[in-house]
Design a protein around this motif. Sequence first.
Motif, PDB file in Angstrom:
ATOM      1  N   SER A   1     -12.640   4.623 -13.389  1.00 37.34           N
ATOM      2  CA  SER A   1     -12.964   3.447 -14.199  1.00 37.34           C
ATOM      3  C   SER A   1     -11.959   3.250 -15.333  1.00 37.34           C
ATOM      4  O   SER A   1     -11.848   2.162 -15.891  1.00 37.34           O
ATOM      5  CB  SER A   1     -14.378   3.589 -14.775  1.00 37.34           C
ATOM      6  OG  SER A   1     -14.429   4.751 -15.597  1.00 37.34           O
ATOM      7  N   GLU A   2     -11.210   4.323 -15.669  1.00 37.63           N
ATOM      8  CA  GLU A   2     -10.204   4.211 -16.741  1.00 37.63           C
ATOM      9  C   GLU A   2      -8.842   3.789 -16.201  1.00 37.63           C
ATOM     10  O   GLU A   2      -7.894   3.623 -16.973  1.00 37.63           O
ATOM     11  CB  GLU A   2     -10.063   5.560 -17.458  1.00 37.63           C
ATOM     12  CG  GLU A   2     -11.360   6.080 -18.064  1.00 37.63           C
ATOM     13  CD  GLU A   2     -11.197   7.518 -18.558  1.00 37.63           C
ATOM     14  OE1 GLU A   2     -10.829   7.691 -19.740  1.00 37.63           O
ATOM     15  OE2 GLU A   2     -11.438   8.462 -17.764  1.00 37.63           O
ATOM     16  N   MET A   3      -8.731   3.702 -14.888  1.00 36.17           N
ATOM     17  CA  MET A   3      -7.434   3.349 -14.290  1.00 36.17           C
ATOM     18  C   MET A   3      -7.315   1.851 -14.095  1.00 36.17           C
ATOM     19  O   MET A   3      -8.295   1.160 -13.868  1.00 36.17           O
ATOM     20  CB  MET A   3      -7.296   4.000 -12.899  1.00 36.17           C
ATOM     21  CG  MET A   3      -7.302   5.492 -12.876  1.00 36.17           C
ATOM     22  SD  MET A   3      -7.246   6.056 -11.140  1.00 36.17           S
ATOM     23  CE  MET A   3      -7.777   7.765 -11.353  1.00 36.17           C
ATOM     24  N   ARG A   4      -6.083   1.392 -14.094  1.00 35.74           N
ATOM     25  CA  ARG A   4      -5.780   0.035 -13.688  1.00 35.74           C
ATOM     26  C   ARG A   4      -6.137  -0.097 -12.196  1.00 35.74           C
ATOM     27  O   ARG A   4      -5.768   0.770 -11.391  1.00 35.74           O
ATOM     28  CB  ARG A   4      -4.283  -0.165 -13.892  1.00 35.74           C
ATOM     29  CG  ARG A   4      -3.830  -1.569 -13.902  1.00 35.74           C
ATOM     30  CD  ARG A   4      -2.358  -1.661 -14.282  1.00 35.74           C
ATOM     31  NE  ARG A   4      -1.958  -3.039 -14.140  1.00 35.74           N
ATOM     32  CZ  ARG A   4      -2.134  -3.953 -15.087  1.00 35.74           C
ATOM     33  NH1 ARG A   4      -2.636  -3.610 -16.263  1.00 35.74           N
ATOM     34  NH2 ARG A   4      -1.799  -5.205 -14.868  1.00 35.74           N
ATOM     35  N   PRO A   5      -6.824  -1.159 -11.794  1.00 34.52           N
ATOM     36  CA  PRO A   5      -7.248  -1.269 -10.391  1.00 34.52           C
ATOM     37  C   PRO A   5      -6.100  -1.161  -9.385  1.00 34.52           C
ATOM     38  O   PRO A   5      -6.289  -0.684  -8.265  1.00 34.52           O
ATOM     39  CB  PRO A   5      -7.926  -2.641 -10.342  1.00 34.52           C
ATOM     40  CG  PRO A   5      -8.433  -2.852 -11.730  1.00 34.52           C
ATOM     41  CD  PRO A   5      -7.412  -2.214 -12.640  1.00 34.52           C
ATOM     42  N   GLY A   6      -4.909  -1.561  -9.780  1.00 32.12           N
ATOM     43  CA  GLY A   6      -3.764  -1.439  -8.873  1.00 32.12           C
ATOM     44  C   GLY A   6      -3.504  -0.016  -8.433  1.00 32.12           C
ATOM     45  O   GLY A   6      -2.815   0.216  -7.427  1.00 32.12           O
ATOM     46  N   CYS A   7      -4.026   0.947  -9.154  1.00 34.12           N
ATOM     47  CA  CYS A   7      -3.822   2.345  -8.767  1.00 34.12           C
ATOM     48  C   CYS A   7      -4.464   2.647  -7.420  1.00 34.12           C
ATOM     49  O   CYS A   7      -3.954   3.466  -6.664  1.00 34.12           O
ATOM     50  CB  CYS A   7      -4.405   3.287  -9.822  1.00 34.12           C
ATOM     51  SG  CYS A   7      -3.561   3.200 -11.419  1.00 34.12           S
ATOM     52  N   TYR A   8      -5.608   2.017  -7.127  1.00 41.93           N
ATOM     53  CA  TYR A   8      -6.381   2.398  -5.936  1.00 41.93           C
ATOM     54  C   TYR A   8      -6.738   1.216  -5.036  1.00 41.93           C
ATOM     55  O   TYR A   8      -7.286   1.418  -3.958  1.00 41.93           O
ATOM     56  CB  TYR A   8      -7.663   3.134  -6.353  1.00 41.93           C
ATOM     57  CG  TYR A   8      -8.474   2.390  -7.408  1.00 41.93           C
ATOM     58  CD1 TYR A   8      -9.353   1.368  -7.055  1.00 41.93           C
ATOM     59  CD2 TYR A   8      -8.343   2.708  -8.758  1.00 41.93           C
ATOM     60  CE1 TYR A   8     -10.074   0.682  -8.014  1.00 41.93           C
ATOM     61  CE2 TYR A   8      -9.068   2.026  -9.733  1.00 41.93           C
ATOM     62  CZ  TYR A   8      -9.918   1.018  -9.355  1.00 41.93           C
ATOM     63  OH  TYR A   8     -10.614   0.329 -10.316  1.00 41.93           O
ATOM     64  N   ASP A   9      -6.444  -0.013  -5.469  1.00 42.40           N
ATOM     65  CA  ASP A   9      -6.871  -1.192  -4.719  1.00 42.40           C
ATOM     66  C   ASP A   9      -5.644  -1.976  -4.267  1.00 42.40           C
ATOM     67  O   ASP A   9      -4.858  -2.450  -5.087  1.00 42.40           O
ATOM     68  CB  ASP A   9      -7.778  -2.045  -5.615  1.00 42.40           C
ATOM     69  CG  ASP A   9      -8.296  -3.282  -4.903  1.00 42.40           C
ATOM     70  OD1 ASP A   9      -7.468  -4.156  -4.562  1.00 42.40           O
ATOM     71  OD2 ASP A   9      -9.513  -3.363  -4.671  1.00 42.40           O
ATOM     72  N   ALA A  10      -5.494  -2.115  -2.949  1.00 36.22           N
ATOM     73  CA  ALA A  10      -4.271  -2.714  -2.394  1.00 36.22           C
ATOM     74  C   ALA A  10      -4.121  -4.174  -2.810  1.00 36.22           C
ATOM     75  O   ALA A  10      -3.002  -4.660  -3.014  1.00 36.22           O
ATOM     76  CB  ALA A  10      -4.271  -2.591  -0.873  1.00 36.22           C
ATOM     77  N   LYS A  11      -5.217  -4.888  -2.911  1.00 28.46           N
ATOM     78  CA  LYS A  11      -5.117  -6.307  -3.284  1.00 28.46           C
ATOM     79  C   LYS A  11      -4.802  -6.446  -4.773  1.00 28.46           C
ATOM     80  O   LYS A  11      -3.969  -7.250  -5.185  1.00 28.46           O
ATOM     81  CB  LYS A  11      -6.420  -7.042  -2.942  1.00 28.46           C
ATOM     82  CG  LYS A  11      -6.645  -7.189  -1.450  1.00 28.46           C
ATOM     83  CD  LYS A  11      -6.847  -8.662  -1.087  1.00 28.46           C
ATOM     84  CE  LYS A  11      -7.164  -8.831   0.394  1.00 28.46           C
ATOM     85  NZ  LYS A  11      -6.054  -9.465   1.109  1.00 28.46           N
ATOM     86  N   ALA A  12      -5.489  -5.619  -5.580  1.00 29.84           N
ATOM     87  CA  ALA A  12      -5.218  -5.673  -7.025  1.00 29.84           C
ATOM     88  C   ALA A  12      -3.775  -5.279  -7.319  1.00 29.84           C
ATOM     89  O   ALA A  12      -3.135  -5.814  -8.226  1.00 29.84           O
ATOM     90  CB  ALA A  12      -6.176  -4.740  -7.775  1.00 29.84           C
ATOM     91  N   ARG A  13      -3.257  -4.351  -6.525  1.00 28.01           N
ATOM     92  CA  ARG A  13      -1.889  -3.918  -6.787  1.00 28.01           C
ATOM     93  C   ARG A  13      -0.879  -5.039  -6.545  1.00 28.01           C
ATOM     94  O   ARG A  13       0.180  -5.067  -7.177  1.00 28.01           O
ATOM     95  CB  ARG A  13      -1.516  -2.694  -5.937  1.00 28.01           C
ATOM     96  CG  ARG A  13      -0.109  -2.205  -6.285  1.00 28.01           C
ATOM     97  CD  ARG A  13       0.298  -0.935  -5.611  1.00 28.01           C
ATOM     98  NE  ARG A  13      -0.539   0.186  -5.998  1.00 28.01           N
ATOM     99  CZ  ARG A  13      -0.167   1.458  -5.900  1.00 28.01           C
ATOM    100  NH1 ARG A  13       1.037   1.751  -5.452  1.00 28.01           N
ATOM    101  NH2 ARG A  13      -0.990   2.431  -6.225  1.00 28.01           N
ATOM    102  N   LEU A  14      -1.201  -5.950  -5.643  1.00 31.29           N
ATOM    103  CA  LEU A  14      -0.249  -7.038  -5.369  1.00 31.29           C
ATOM    104  C   LEU A  14       0.105  -7.803  -6.644  1.00 31.29           C
ATOM    105  O   LEU A  14       1.263  -8.184  -6.844  1.00 31.29           O
ATOM    106  CB  LEU A  14      -0.834  -8.011  -4.341  1.00 31.29           C
ATOM    107  CG  LEU A  14      -0.935  -7.506  -2.902  1.00 31.29           C
ATOM    108  CD1 LEU A  14      -1.565  -8.596  -2.035  1.00 31.29           C
ATOM    109  CD2 LEU A  14       0.424  -7.104  -2.361  1.00 31.29           C
TER     110      LEU A  14
END
Lengths: 413, 413
Positions: A91-104
Amino acid sequence: MTSTQPQGVSMSASEPNLDWLISVDDHILEPANLWVDRVPRADRDRAPHIEVDDKGMDAWVYDGKRFPSSGLSAVAGKSKEEFSPKSLSYSEMRPGCYDAKARLEDMDRAGILASLCFPTVTRFCGQLFMEASDREFGLVCLRAYNDWMIEEWCAAAPGRYIPLVLIPMWDPALAVTELERCAGMGATTFAFSENPAPLGLPTIHDAGGYWDPVMAAANDLEMVVSMHVGSSSTVPQIAPDAPFLANLAWGATRTSGAMLSWLFSGMFQRYPKLKIALSEGEIGWMPYFLERAEQVLDKQRHWVKKGMKFGEHEVSRNVDLDTLDVRATFRDHIYGCFIEDAHGIASIAELGADNIMCETDYPHSDSTWPNCITVVRELIGHLPPRTQYKILRGNAERLYRFTPAEPPVLAGV
Amino acid sequence: MTSTQPQGVSMSASEPNLDWLISVDDHILEPANLWVDRVPRADRDRAPHIEVDDKGMDAWVYDGKRFPSSGLSAVAGKSKEEFSPKSLSYSEMRPGCYDAKARLEDMDRAGILASLCFPTVTRFCGQLFMEASDREFGLVCLRAYNDWMIEEWCAAAPGRYIPLVLIPMWDPALAVTELERCAGMGATTFAFSENPAPLGLPTIHDAGGYWDPVMAAANDLEMVVSMHVGSSSTVPQIAPDAPFLANLAWGATRTSGAMLSWLFSGMFQRYPKLKIALSEGEIGWMPYFLERAEQVLDKQRHWVKKGMKFGEHEVSRNVDLDTLDVRATFRDHIYGCFIEDAHGIASIAELGADNIMCETDYPHSDSTWPNCITVVRELIGHLPPRTQYKILRGNAERLYRFTPAEPPVLAGV
């Protein structure tokens, strides 16, 4: 700006698109559901899964051990003054760390057209499953990772992710089967160890040819051998009490050892289509070690060939030293990448422009995110546009046989 | 061609003499009488001395052990096809290996104006005497070596040899006394270990400050700390069965570790006149590791400063990381040398021209003898003459406060 050329290289005759790069080394913090969604229902509890402790802190749990996430593995969005190795929760991470769509979104913002990602909790070449008490189930989990990598992570955005798969390092025959399976699903590269010895495995010099079936398959399937720095599960120590930053700055010494080890291994002579990628290994040290390899080969091979002993060390003879061409072997088989290695780029006349790729190391603490494309362009901007294009994208497209998506059109750009 | 300038630099305003070099790393095979002539008569049998076995083969004998000479330590005059690590007797060596006057001919032939020589049977920093069962007598022998170095080897040809002395590494107080004694006799440099840990000694990072008295004395006496590659008594192994030539090509990894270790040690902040010479360490790897040191300092120092633990490794804090300037520390304190390091010379804009010296490694198997001056001139010939002069001689003259003899006039030249 771009036009499609026959080999899938997006480049107009006069003006290559230099606004985007392909990063050949980034990192995934595996999402919580990766394994529980993919293993048989009865095995969910023993597959890697996330548990929250009584302080509300996440950790992966597998095979009776807890694996919290290091804060340094997920710094994207933090200033360097905020970096910390302390454990942190998803929950403290930027979603791009674990979510392929958010990382885009994060990739678009930094000029990253496509990305090749290494795993985290499995460690860089799947050590987690090798060390498990039940390797049969470890293989189930490893295959689940590979399926997820291709079917979910990469499929989330076609042309934006290059799949990197794991092999069961503990069983070459099973590894070959898994390579074939993954190649059939479109994978063009797999994770290997920069040095299997500290993992308790035979090295690439093994007299019994432990790795030969794997490298023969990699050769036939044209699967690139990707070796991330640290994939030997070692942090080099200059001395037991050497300053930590000195050891950290010395890190590429593992990669230089790997390059020399492969150069003299005979693997490339036996498997002429084999290619290795030294991930996050940087490039600025390469010209010196290539030159030095040529010198020792020139001067010392004559007595080494006689199979003499040097002290207690028996001299290995794994390759025909009289015909070994260090520079040609490098050019045809070895690829490096850099984050912001000015000396490596200054040495491009010596290294050649065809074996160098770039990386962004998102979301680790060496990353230049969100300034990735700017940092690289500043480093390479003095080179001819076609050379810049090779470094930014062209070499990665060729090595990984990868056709990226057309660059997105960004709002406001 | 030459004229004497105020600082003892032989250089006309327009045309420096580029026909001669100073080699800051060569090797002596100690002559048989070195110790027996200098220790008390009663101790002659237990001082290092040469014994001939029943096959007619020489070996040094000391402290109950035999130390034959490696063929690779005395290849001068042999072709590379003839190199061999097999033991050899003094009678099979070129006299220049052990005779200061005979060596002058070899130096003249190769354009070597002056030479700094490391010992052989004592090992690079006098390990022989540290490992002896009787260290008190070891010190007698060590002092005999230093006396011989100054009174015989260097005195045989004034202005042609730079004296390098040994210290009793096992006792810092005695080492200080010996440094003072040798400085009084004209020595300006002493041998130290690139990494004392494998020798069983405290490192330069020792919390108890084991080496501080020695480095304080070196600072006050302006004695250069000379660290030869291999002076940790280690040969780096990439893996237990890595090809020998790969390990050999990896050798400078010891020197890169030493440089980083010193950069982050705080020694230069405590002792601002201290200078270190990385002998036979080469230079082509330096630009990359300096840049990398700057990067880890920039990005990672903030959390390191907090004294956090990284895994099981406690972070050392030996220097004020906020004020540490990697490039300035290198420029002011660290010197490298090369035999034929084209990449290092190609990087001179990054390294600067003031910290690079040349060496010939006579009579070892990496030597370019008898082509030494030709090889170096080919490497540096494109540089401005004054820069060439610095690399050939000027930097060594300044670092070691050494005024060489006027170049000899050679018959037929």
